[in-house]
Design a protein around this motif. Sequence first.
Motif, short mmCIF file in Angstrom:
data_model
loop_
_atom_site.label_atom_id
_atom_site.label_comp_id
_atom_site.label_asym_id
_atom_site.label_seq_id
_atom_site.Cartn_x
_atom_site.Cartn_y
_atom_site.Cartn_z
N LYS A 130 0.75 -1.15 0.01
CA LYS A 130 0.07 -0.01 -0.17
C LYS A 130 0.86 1.20 0.18
CE LYS A 130 1.61 0.48 3.98
NZ LYS A 130 2.45 1.83 4.35
N ASN A 157 -2.68 -4.21 2.66
CA ASN A 157 -3.22 -3.61 3.72
C ASN A 157 -3.96 -4.64 4.57
OD1 ASN A 157 -5.02 -4.17 1.52
ND2 ASN A 157 -6.83 -2.90 2.67
N CYS A 248 -4.65 3.77 3.77
CA CYS A 248 -5.06 2.29 3.27
C CYS A 248 -5.21 1.41 4.37
CB CYS A 248 -4.25 1.50 2.21
SG CYS A 248 -4.29 2.74 0.63
N HIS A 249 -4.66 1.49 5.46
CA HIS A 249 -4.81 0.81 6.94
C HIS A 249 -6.10 1.33 7.59
CE1 HIS A 249 -1.41 -1.58 6.11
NE2 HIS A 249 -0.52 -0.77 6.34
N GLU A 252 -9.47 1.98 5.47
CA GLU A 252 -10.03 0.70 5.22
C GLU A 252 -10.94 0.42 5.83
OE1 GLU A 252 -10.28 -3.55 4.46
OE2 GLU A 252 -9.64 -2.72 6.29
#
Length: 475
Positions: A130, A157, A248-249, A252
Motif C-alpha cells: 500500500k 493492507n 489504506c490501513h 480501510e
Amino acid sequence: MKRRDFVKNTIATSTAFYIVPSHVMGGIHTPPSDTLYMAGFGVGGRGEQVLKELYNTGKVKYVALCDVDDKRAKSTFDTYPNAKKYSDFRKVYGKHLKDIDAIMVATPDHNHATIAVPFMRAKKHAYVEKPLTHTIEEARLMTKISKEQGIVTQMGNQGSSSDGVRIAQEWIEAGVIGKITKVDCWTNRPVWPQGFKSSPEGEPIPDTLDWDQWLGPAVYRPYNSAYLPFKWRGWWDFGTGALGDMGCHILETPFKTLKLGYPTEAEASCTTVWSGDFVEANYSEACPPSSIVRLKFDTEAHGEINLNWYDGGVMPKIPTELQEGETIGDSGGGSIFYGEKGIIVTDTYSENPRILNYFKDKVGELPRPYLKRVKGAIGGHYSNFVDGCLNGAETTSPFSYAGPLTEAVLMGNLAIKAYQHKVLKSGKKVGDWDPYNYPGRKKIKWDGENMVVTNYPEANEWVKSIYRKGWELGL
C-alpha cells in the motif's frame, strides 16, 4: 534492454500467445498447485518482511529478487541464495517471465505501477504494498488490468484480512448503532521528516545504490540521504505522505464497512509556515508536517457520510461519551464511527472494534458472526494471496477493491496539494491571514466515474502521472 523497447514488448505481451511455464509442462519444478514461483521487487526494508511472510506459507519459491540498493537488500539476498539477483526490474522481465507465476512489489510508491503493470499485462498475479499506486490514474489502470487479465491480486493492507473489520462490518450492517453520519480517522504519522521548503543539494551517491533505477519514472534530481531509506515518503515525487502511508490501513475500516466508493468532495487544511511577515506554506515539493482532510461520500445505506482525517499530531475531538478507562484507537491511530444510536471505535488495522460503554444499553442486539474469517487474521493476509493464486480462493484486498480505496486516499492528497497551491499564490501578510476563510479552503468537487475534478481545473494535473523521459508507462 532499452526502455522504449521494454514498453513496446510489455504492451504486446498482453495480447500475445501466453507461454506456459515449464513447471506446467512437467519440467523440473513441482506442480503449480503445490508451489507459487515468484519474483520480488524492493526486497530490503518492508519488502524483506513481506517476502518472509509469503515464504512462511511453505508454498512459495523465489526465482528472482530485485533491489536497487545492495546494502539494504543484503540480508534478503543472503536469506534466499538460490534466487537470481538483479537491480533492474526490466532484466527480470526479460529473463524470467516464463519462470514465474506472481510478483511482489514493495518499492517506494512512485515505482509501484512502473514495475507491476508490465507483469500484470503478462498475466502474472500481483501482491503490491500500500498504497497501491502513486496517482489516481495508476490505481484506475491497475484495477482495469487486473480485471481484464483475470489475475489474482492483493494489496498489502493487512487489516482487510483481520477479524476486526469483519466484526465492525457485521455490527454496522445489522444497524447496531443505526445510520452512520460521520467517521473520524487519524494516525501518528509522519514518523519521518516532512515539511521541507525545497529539495536539498546533491551528495555523492553510495557505491551500493543504483540511483537512476531508484528514481525510475520520477523527474531526475541529485541524490541526497534526505530521501532514503524510508524518508522518501515525505516527498511528493516519491511518496504520498502520512495519508498515503496509513490511509489504506485506517480508512480501510470505514471504506469496507460502509461501502464508500468514490468520494464526491474533498477539502484540506495543513500546517502553515511564516517567513518574515508573509505566509509561506511552501511545500510544493514535500508533504506538509500535519494536515486535516475532509472527504464526503454518498452511500446507499447511510446517505451522506463525512469522513475526516487527521495526521501529524492533530487529533479529532474526543467523544463526550468516552468514559474513564476507555480509549479511542491505539498508539498508531484509529477510527470513530458516529451512529444515530451509538459510537463504535477501532484501532489501527481495524483491530479491536468496540462500542463505547455509554451506549451499551442503548444499541441494538449484536448479530451472530456471518462473514467468513481469514485463517491467521492479519498474518493470513499473505497466505490468502498464495491460496488465491494456487487454489482460486477469493483474496481480501483484490485490486477491484484496493484500487478504489487507494483512489479515495489519494483524493485526500489532491485536496492537500490544492491547499498548498493556493497558499503559494496567496501572498498574504500575517495580519491578513485567516486560515478558516481563504481560497485554499474551497472544496474540490470530484467526478469519480470520469476521474475529473470539476471545479478546480489545476487539480487535474495531480490526478495523472508524469513520467521521466524513457520511463513512460504507456498509459
